[in-house]
Design an enzyme around this catalytic site. Sequence first.
Site, PDB file in Angstrom:
ATOM      1  N   TYR A 135      11.089   2.591  10.666  1.00  0.00           N
ATOM      2  CA  TYR A 135      10.610   1.520   9.795  1.00  0.00           C
ATOM      3  C   TYR A 135       9.104   1.687   9.662  1.00  0.00           C
ATOM      4  CZ  TYR A 135      10.173  -3.328   8.041  1.00  0.00           C
ATOM      5  OH  TYR A 135       9.916  -4.444   7.291  1.00  0.00           O
ATOM      6  N   LYS A 163      12.684   3.884   6.426  1.00  0.00           N
ATOM      7  CA  LYS A 163      12.619   2.660   5.638  1.00  0.00           C
ATOM      8  C   LYS A 163      11.175   2.534   5.187  1.00  0.00           C
ATOM      9  CE  LYS A 163      13.127  -2.374   5.859  1.00  0.00           C
ATOM     10  NZ  LYS A 163      13.354  -3.545   6.755  1.00  0.00           N
TER      11      LYS A 163
END
Length: 301
Positions: A135, A163
């Site tokens: 992330y 992400k």
Amino acid sequence: MAWRDPRTDDRDGRGWPLDLAATGRHLERCIEAGCEGFVMLGTLGENSSLTADEKVAVVAAAVEAAGGRVQVIAGIAGIAENTGLAAADSPQRMKDAGAAGLMVLPAMVYQQESREAIGHFRTVARAVDLPIMIYNNRVAYKVDLSPEDFAELASEPNIVAVKESSHDSRRITDMFNRLDERYEILCGVDDLALENLLFGAVGWVSGMANCFPHEAVALYRLAAARKVDEAVELYRWFMPLLHLDTEIKLVQYIKLANQMTGYGSQNVRAPRLVLSGAERDRIAAIIQRAIDTRPRLATAA
């Protein structure tokens, strides 16, 4: 007996209890709408407000609800996981609970430079044999991994996806130019979804899909099919909602939308408080307008 305001009641500090049955019902409705996977224990899952055992229970409940139809990814984050070694403990428990992969954040307490963040991700990756999605959110977590940094991590075979939440759509093209298709890139910012999907993102980790799953799936499918005119029309309707995903109180905003659309509850755990007053009225008006003007194309998708 003392009166408690239900908008702020935290059950004497224990926090609102988990409603795993409701979680299962929510996931079922999202699957019916066409969602193809779930990331549990992310920001909206209030990861840092749950105990370690509660986190396992949430993932296990999601895996049971999914029933093998879609994959469940577990978020690894929070104060209790602020070092690589501590974070390496949670993945095995998530794997045992049935998670198919992990979404891993940087250490949450110490603001790392990129070299330190690379070391953190390597530590976690080498501690587990699950596929990992990193992330990358420089806005929220003050750590920004560049394409060159991801080139260094490319030697870790189980780091397979990113992400991308740097709030810069150019980053996706830079990633492809530097690394070709070494990583699967997923959009992590709701109000950049269409741009990211058209520029090559293969998925969207969406906040507002929790409340408007039909519309989110429709937008994704239109973008994937390169039906740009239809996608733009839907995106413009969606945008006031999608902006809510980028605010500091995104959890409270999206959970209010969950309640207003019948997908869940507005309840949150401390230190968050349920919205009240003028702020609640303002956010509720945005959500209600979207409900009242839902496009036929999206609801029929």
